[in-house]
Design a protein around this motif. Structure first.
Motif, PDB file in Angstrom:
ATOM      1  N   GLN A   6      -2.692  13.722  -6.954  1.00 46.59           N
ATOM      2  CA  GLN A   6      -2.047  14.063  -5.676  1.00 46.59           C
ATOM      3  C   GLN A   6      -0.908  15.055  -5.896  1.00 46.59           C
ATOM      4  O   GLN A   6      -0.721  15.975  -5.102  1.00 46.59           O
ATOM      5  N   GLN A  11       0.859  -1.190   0.000  1.00 45.81           N
ATOM      6  CA  GLN A  11       0.000   0.000   0.000  1.00 45.81           C
ATOM      7  C   GLN A  11       0.891   1.234   0.000  1.00 45.81           C
ATOM      8  O   GLN A  11       1.934   1.252   0.650  1.00 45.81           O
ATOM      9  N   LEU A  12       0.473   2.258  -0.730  1.00 46.16           N
ATOM     10  CA  LEU A  12       1.192   3.532  -0.752  1.00 46.16           C
ATOM     11  C   LEU A  12       0.367   4.601  -0.060  1.00 46.16           C
ATOM     12  O   LEU A  12      -0.846   4.700  -0.283  1.00 46.16           O
ATOM     13  N   ILE A  13       1.032   5.418   0.761  1.00 46.74           N
ATOM     14  CA  ILE A  13       0.416   6.636   1.297  1.00 46.74           C
ATOM     15  C   ILE A  13       1.356   7.798   1.034  1.00 46.74           C
ATOM     16  O   ILE A  13       2.528   7.752   1.429  1.00 46.74           O
ATOM     17  N   LEU A  14       0.855   8.830   0.361  1.00 49.23           N
ATOM     18  CA  LEU A  14       1.600  10.084   0.190  1.00 49.23           C
ATOM     19  C   LEU A  14       0.844  11.188   0.905  1.00 49.23           C
ATOM     20  O   LEU A  14      -0.349  11.390   0.653  1.00 49.23           O
ATOM     21  N   TYR A  15       1.554  11.908   1.779  1.00 50.97           N
ATOM     22  CA  TYR A  15       0.919  12.984   2.536  1.00 50.97           C
ATOM     23  C   TYR A  15       1.067  14.311   1.789  1.00 50.97           C
ATOM     24  O   TYR A  15       2.036  14.520   1.054  1.00 50.97           O
ATOM     25  N   PRO A  16       0.117  15.237   2.019  1.00 56.71           N
ATOM     26  CA  PRO A  16       0.152  16.513   1.288  1.00 56.71           C
ATOM     27  C   PRO A  16       1.260  17.443   1.777  1.00 56.71           C
ATOM     28  O   PRO A  16       1.692  17.360   2.931  1.00 56.71           O
ATOM     29  N   ASP A  17       1.709  18.320   0.874  1.00 52.25           N
ATOM     30  CA  ASP A  17       2.619  19.429   1.210  1.00 52.25           C
ATOM     31  C   ASP A  17       3.709  18.992   2.180  1.00 52.25           C
ATOM     32  O   ASP A  17       3.911  19.600   3.224  1.00 52.25           O
ATOM     33  N   ALA A  26      -3.569  17.378  -0.917  1.00 46.23           N
ATOM     34  CA  ALA A  26      -4.144  16.050  -1.133  1.00 46.23           C
ATOM     35  C   ALA A  26      -3.240  14.945  -0.609  1.00 46.23           C
ATOM     36  O   ALA A  26      -2.022  14.988  -0.761  1.00 46.23           O
ATOM     37  N   GLN A  27      -3.887  13.962  -0.009  1.00 52.67           N
ATOM     38  CA  GLN A  27      -3.220  12.716   0.375  1.00 52.67           C
ATOM     39  C   GLN A  27      -3.601  11.633  -0.637  1.00 52.67           C
ATOM     40  O   GLN A  27      -4.736  11.581  -1.100  1.00 52.67           O
ATOM     41  N   LEU A  28      -2.638  10.787  -0.964  1.00 52.36           N
ATOM     42  CA  LEU A  28      -2.894   9.654  -1.863  1.00 52.36           C
ATOM     43  C   LEU A  28      -2.814   8.352  -1.087  1.00 52.36           C
ATOM     44  O   LEU A  28      -1.901   8.167  -0.276  1.00 52.36           O
ATOM     45  N   ILE A  29      -3.761   7.457  -1.350  1.00 47.42           N
ATOM     46  CA  ILE A  29      -3.667   6.077  -0.861  1.00 47.42           C
ATOM     47  C   ILE A  29      -3.886   5.140  -2.039  1.00 47.42           C
ATOM     48  O   ILE A  29      -4.901   5.232  -2.724  1.00 47.42           O
TER      49      ILE A  29
END
Lengths: 283, 283
Positions: free
Chosen positions: B244, A251-257, B250-253
């Motif tokens: 994203q 699973q990938l999670i990318l957080y904003p800014d 924005a957060q991406l999952i």
């Protein structure tokens, strides 16, 4: 129960190295072994993250070979660092652990999973990338500028490494800088001048172009959580996307800014996401 | 309190259209308006997802103009669909909602945020992409094959649209097919043969190449959660990454081993992730 701030530094011998480590948290469940970034020591972790994760499991911080209070030499390969890390974990008498790696530590974590697949239950790869990842053979231009800069206070270096230039990211960074100085007793001394060149050599070999560079990821079958900031300038964010796309069960999670230190910008959210991943078996 | 299975279909007039909708769940907090995918009706949502989200807020399902039980014509632009959706929400007397859009509904959700920024508090974009996204001007080759296939049971079409070919994804898909037939009373009738051509025309205009295609995303300042499967063959996964990377907040999952319907493959994890995003203000 001890915490990030009170856990004593202990030592264990393995592979001819005297490993310094700290171990704290909930003794139930699978312990979590944390692999640190370039030139970092146990004191570079964020106590909000480590103590947050320690609510649900034991957290094990350690200095790998040649780092600060641990004896020996820093290997010039990621595989060598992983072999040392595996020896350290086995010397603790553990037969199953979860492994988190941040940045350089994320490369080590991948190689630990390859070298000792039965030892590693789940994998968490933070701010890191694959072999031959984009701009991973050398430091990125942004990393060179940050590491080559001069700072009013030495800790301010980390504001440029871990956080974006926006007001909210820099504000979160200044809070992080306060937190990572909160442990006052028994801190690690900074790493010697021999560490950075060896780690850079290892990074260069890992990042060098090769054929089918991502094929090895198909052999990492552990459930994996890949986490990064959406705008990481130290190990480009696209490398986290490449990891997720090539790992069989990630699973990938990318957080904003956020940049390289997204887990320090959103410590509560990160602890929540990682705890869900470790506690539940959604995949 | 009614549920996905028991909520009656109600009607409200707006913009010359008689909108069919269902509304259920916790009356506290900000209601969540859900925008459906290509040729779908209110009955195509997963009750595990809608009832799960309804624990923390009201969930509002609706058929947009020209869809099944709602009167009017399907517009041939996404902007037209969004204008209808905004009119519908305002006709309910609501001044602030969260908006979720899935696939085609995710395009509508983006245009709702642009057209009525004060109406939309937070945005959830599932299995969708940006204007001029990769392979979004026409159906992808995989989508053409799936939608053009013949199936033992008509519902089996959705196994190819929403799930990957792996055993575990297909098994999750068969569970989903059971769930989305569980509502027995007052189901929507299938959409007419006029719906697909109009929606495909709108998709084509949205997906067509243009200059600076992603600049508009800088105007969507709402906290946004972008979710997709790591291997979406209907709207390619890279489009979620592009969203994203270009949205300011924005957060991406991305979930493992999943395609266009990742939220139906991991309904509990999805509900947990979305609830955290809606309930907390981490960003």
């Amino acid at each position: 129960m001890t915490t990030h701030h009170t856990a004593p530094t202990q030592f264990v011998e393995a592979a001819g190295v005297n490993f310094a480590y700290r171990r704290f948290g909930n003794p139930e469940g699978v312990p979590l072994v944390m692999n640190m970034h370039f030139t970092g020591t146990m004191d570079h972790w964020d106590p909000l993250v480590t103590d947050g994760l320690a609510k649900g499991r034991e957290v094990i911080l350690f200095n790998n070979a040649g780092i600060s209070t641990t004896s020996g030499e820093v290997p010039t390969t990621i595989e060598g660092m992983a072999a040392n890390a595996v020896a350290f974990v086995k010397a603790l008498g553990l037969s199953k652990v979860d492994v988190l790696g941040f940045s350089l530590g994320g490369l080590v974590a991948q190689e630990m999973a390859l070298a000792a697949p039965d030892l590693v239950r789940k994998l968490i790869l933070v701010g890191t990338g694959p072999r031959s990842g984009e701009a991973m053979e050398t430091l990125t231009p942004e990393a060179l500028a940050v590491f080559g800069g001069t700072y009013e206070h030495p800790d301010d270096l980390w504001l440029g490494v871990f956080f974006t230039p926006t007001d909210r990211s820099q504000a979160a960074g200044r809070e992080f800088l306060k937190r990572f100085r909160l442990r006052t007793e028994g801190r690690d001394h900074e790493v010697s001048e021999k560490v950075a060149p060896a780690q850079i050599e290892a990074l260069g070999k890992w990042g060098a172009p090769r054929e089918n560079p991502h094929a090895y990821l198909k052999s990492i079958n552990q459930p994996t959580l890949v986490v990064n900031g959406g705008n990481d300038v130290i190990i480009y964010t696209v490398n986290s996307f490449i990891l997720q796309q090539n790992l069989p069960n990630a699973q990938l999670i990318l957080y904003p800014d956020s940049s390289h230190g997204s887990q320090y910008q959103y410590p509560e959210l990160f602890v929540s996401d990682v705890s869900t991943f470790l506690d539940k078996n959604h995949f």
